[in-house]
Motif scaffolding. Structure first.
Motif, PDB file in Angstrom:
ATOM      1  N   LEU A 177       0.808  -1.219   0.000  1.00 42.14           N
ATOM      2  CA  LEU A 177       0.000   0.000   0.000  1.00 42.14           C
ATOM      3  C   LEU A 177       0.844   1.272   0.000  1.00 42.14           C
ATOM      4  CD1 LEU A 177      -2.808  -0.949   2.541  1.00 42.14           C
ATOM      5  CD2 LEU A 177      -2.884  -1.027   0.051  1.00 42.14           C
ATOM      6  N   PHE A 178       2.087   1.162   0.442  1.00 44.18           N
ATOM      7  CA  PHE A 178       2.948   2.342   0.452  1.00 44.18           C
ATOM      8  C   PHE A 178       4.363   1.951   0.068  1.00 44.18           C
ATOM      9  CE2 PHE A 178       5.951   5.225   2.549  1.00 44.18           C
ATOM     10  CZ  PHE A 178       5.631   6.373   1.844  1.00 44.18           C
ATOM     11  N   ASP A 179       4.849   2.615  -0.950  1.00 44.49           N
ATOM     12  CA  ASP A 179       6.209   2.400  -1.437  1.00 44.49           C
ATOM     13  C   ASP A 179       6.716   3.765  -1.886  1.00 44.49           C
ATOM     14  OD1 ASP A 179       8.514   1.815  -2.893  1.00 44.49           O
ATOM     15  OD2 ASP A 179       7.647   0.076  -3.869  1.00 44.49           O
ATOM     16  N   PHE A 180       7.817   4.218  -1.307  1.00 42.45           N
ATOM     17  CA  PHE A 180       8.349   5.531  -1.659  1.00 42.45           C
ATOM     18  C   PHE A 180       8.567   5.693  -3.161  1.00 42.45           C
ATOM     19  CE2 PHE A 180       9.666   5.809   2.824  1.00 42.45           C
ATOM     20  CZ  PHE A 180       9.269   7.106   3.095  1.00 42.45           C
ATOM     21  N   LEU A 181       8.901   4.605  -3.843  1.00 40.04           N
ATOM     22  CA  LEU A 181       9.205   4.692  -5.270  1.00 40.04           C
ATOM     23  C   LEU A 181       7.984   4.443  -6.158  1.00 40.04           C
ATOM     24  CD1 LEU A 181      12.641   2.839  -5.161  1.00 40.04           C
ATOM     25  CD2 LEU A 181      12.239   5.306  -5.278  1.00 40.04           C
ATOM     26  N   ARG A 182       6.848   4.050  -5.563  1.00 40.03           N
ATOM     27  CA  ARG A 182       5.630   3.780  -6.338  1.00 40.03           C
ATOM     28  C   ARG A 182       4.420   4.411  -5.650  1.00 40.03           C
ATOM     29  NH1 ARG A 182       3.713  -1.288  -6.893  1.00 40.03           N
ATOM     30  NH2 ARG A 182       4.236  -1.708  -4.742  1.00 40.03           N
ATOM     31  N   PRO A 183       4.148   5.687  -5.913  1.00 39.55           N
ATOM     32  CA  PRO A 183       3.020   6.338  -5.237  1.00 39.55           C
ATOM     33  C   PRO A 183       1.672   5.701  -5.573  1.00 39.55           C
ATOM     34  CG  PRO A 183       3.968   7.795  -6.893  1.00 39.55           C
ATOM     35  CD  PRO A 183       4.872   6.603  -6.787  1.00 39.55           C
ATOM     36  N   HIS A 184       1.587   4.973  -6.663  1.00 39.43           N
ATOM     37  CA  HIS A 184       0.331   4.320  -7.046  1.00 39.43           C
ATOM     38  C   HIS A 184       0.075   3.028  -6.274  1.00 39.43           C
ATOM     39  CE1 HIS A 184       3.457   2.571  -9.591  1.00 39.43           C
ATOM     40  NE2 HIS A 184       2.709   1.479  -9.590  1.00 39.43           N
ATOM     41  N   ARG A 187       2.823  11.188   3.559  1.00 43.69           N
ATOM     42  CA  ARG A 187       3.227  10.804   2.199  1.00 43.69           C
ATOM     43  C   ARG A 187       3.562  12.056   1.389  1.00 43.69           C
ATOM     44  NH1 ARG A 187       0.304   5.499   0.091  1.00 43.69           N
ATOM     45  NH2 ARG A 187      -0.136   4.467   2.061  1.00 43.69           N
ATOM     46  N   GLY A 188       4.273  11.861   0.283  1.00 43.37           N
ATOM     47  CA  GLY A 188       4.671  12.975  -0.568  1.00 43.37           C
ATOM     48  C   GLY A 188       3.554  13.408  -1.504  1.00 43.37           C
ATOM     49  N   PRO A 189       3.710  14.574  -2.150  1.00 39.86           N
ATOM     50  CA  PRO A 189       2.667  15.154  -3.009  1.00 39.86           C
ATOM     51  C   PRO A 189       2.216  14.257  -4.168  1.00 39.86           C
ATOM     52  CG  PRO A 189       4.490  16.695  -2.719  1.00 39.86           C
ATOM     53  CD  PRO A 189       4.880  15.432  -2.036  1.00 39.86           C
ATOM     54  N   GLU A 190       3.105  13.462  -4.720  1.00 36.92           N
ATOM     55  CA  GLU A 190       2.712  12.606  -5.845  1.00 36.92           C
ATOM     56  C   GLU A 190       1.725  11.528  -5.436  1.00 36.92           C
ATOM     57  OE1 GLU A 190       6.256  11.169  -7.797  1.00 36.92           O
ATOM     58  OE2 GLU A 190       6.887  13.190  -8.340  1.00 36.92           O
ATOM     59  N   ASN A 191       1.596  11.290  -4.138  1.00 39.88           N
ATOM     60  CA  ASN A 191       0.664  10.277  -3.626  1.00 39.88           C
ATOM     61  C   ASN A 191      -0.780  10.756  -3.572  1.00 39.88           C
ATOM     62  OD1 ASN A 191       2.274   7.802  -2.129  1.00 39.88           O
ATOM     63  ND2 ASN A 191       3.489   9.673  -2.272  1.00 39.88           N
ATOM     64  N   ALA A 192      -1.002  12.064  -3.503  1.00 44.34           N
ATOM     65  CA  ALA A 192      -2.339  12.616  -3.258  1.00 44.34           C
ATOM     66  C   ALA A 192      -3.377  12.122  -4.267  1.00 44.34           C
ATOM     67  CB  ALA A 192      -2.293  14.140  -3.233  1.00 44.34           C
ATOM     68  N   GLU A 193      -3.052  12.170  -5.531  1.00 42.71           N
ATOM     69  CA  GLU A 193      -3.993  11.745  -6.572  1.00 42.71           C
ATOM     70  C   GLU A 193      -4.393  10.278  -6.387  1.00 42.71           C
ATOM     71  OE1 GLU A 193      -3.768  10.784 -11.375  1.00 42.71           O
ATOM     72  OE2 GLU A 193      -2.128  11.854 -10.401  1.00 42.71           O
ATOM     73  N   PHE A 194      -3.424   9.443  -6.070  1.00 39.08           N
ATOM     74  CA  PHE A 194      -3.699   8.009  -5.919  1.00 39.08           C
ATOM     75  C   PHE A 194      -4.459   7.716  -4.620  1.00 39.08           C
ATOM     76  CE2 PHE A 194       0.157   8.250  -8.598  1.00 39.08           C
ATOM     77  CZ  PHE A 194      -0.393   7.712  -9.753  1.00 39.08           C
ATOM     78  N   ILE A 195      -4.175   8.476  -3.573  1.00 37.21           N
ATOM     79  CA  ILE A 195      -4.916   8.328  -2.317  1.00 37.21           C
ATOM     80  C   ILE A 195      -6.391   8.620  -2.571  1.00 37.21           C
ATOM     81  CG2 ILE A 195      -5.303   9.349  -0.031  1.00 37.21           C
ATOM     82  CD1 ILE A 195      -2.230   9.853   0.062  1.00 37.21           C
ATOM     83  N   ARG A 196      -6.666   9.714  -3.269  1.00 37.15           N
ATOM     84  CA  ARG A 196      -8.058  10.092  -3.569  1.00 37.15           C
ATOM     85  C   ARG A 196      -8.759   8.986  -4.368  1.00 37.15           C
ATOM     86  NH1 ARG A 196     -10.685  14.460  -3.064  1.00 37.15           N
ATOM     87  NH2 ARG A 196      -8.848  15.779  -2.837  1.00 37.15           N
ATOM     88  N   ILE A 197      -8.123   8.491  -5.411  1.00 34.42           N
ATOM     89  CA  ILE A 197      -8.725   7.446  -6.251  1.00 34.42           C
ATOM     90  C   ILE A 197      -9.037   6.208  -5.417  1.00 34.42           C
ATOM     91  CG2 ILE A 197      -8.267   5.830  -8.143  1.00 34.42           C
ATOM     92  CD1 ILE A 197      -6.570   8.142  -9.426  1.00 34.42           C
ATOM     93  N   ALA A 198      -8.062   5.769  -4.615  1.00 32.67           N
ATOM     94  CA  ALA A 198      -8.229   4.545  -3.821  1.00 32.67           C
ATOM     95  C   ALA A 198      -9.340   4.688  -2.782  1.00 32.67           C
ATOM     96  CB  ALA A 198      -6.910   4.181  -3.149  1.00 32.67           C
TER      97      ALA A 198
END
Length: 141
Positions: A21-28, A58-69
């Motif tokens: 569910l969380f990987d620094f190198l894979r925000p998706h 989490r970092g900013p690139e994660n926000a979009e994927f957090i919302r979708i999930a």
């Protein structure tokens, strides 16, 4: 005022060492989220139907994927505030600092004068009534 909710360990189960569910190198990676990954508090927040905001390490690139999930599981997600860093190469891991993240979370909660609900005591230091410590298995709120 409505609280800000931490994500990992507060609304979704946190399994240290797992990159599902969380990987620094894979925000998706968060897109793997299922109903079984929700904490009891996460279920309560979702089932309330109320819009809520997230304050995550989490970092900013994660926000979009957090919302979708989360929206795929029926959450009414408002703002997603990220205070962590995005990592693009393993060498950048030195940028990760839980001390810096905690300081940012505390500063934001104070600035907006909203309660921070978090499972990590370090993120609530000095917040007094603006902080609420919860456990990953907490069933009431």
């Amino acid at each position: 005022l409505k609280p800000l909710f931490d994500l990992d360990g507060t609304l979704i189960r946190e399994e240290r060492g797992s990159t599902r569910l969380f990987d620094f190198l894979r925000p998706h990676a968060i897109l793997n989220l299922t109903e079984h990954d929700l904490t009891p508090l996460g279920v309560l927040v979702r089932d309330s139907g109320k819009e809520f905001d997230i304050l995550t390490a989490r970092g900013p690139e994660n926000a979009e994927f957090i919302r979708i999930a989360l929206e795929a599981l029926g959450f009414n997600v408002g703002r997603i505030i990220t205070v962590g860093v995005d990592i693009h190469e393993a060498e950048e891991m030195s940028k990760v600092s839980s001390k810096a993240v905690a300081a940012k979370k505390i500063r934001i909660a104070r600035w907006v004068q909203r309660k921070l609900v978090d499972n990590d005591e370090r993120n609530l230091k000095g917040l007094g009534e603006l902080g609420e410590l919860v456990s990953q298995d907490q069933e009431t709120f």
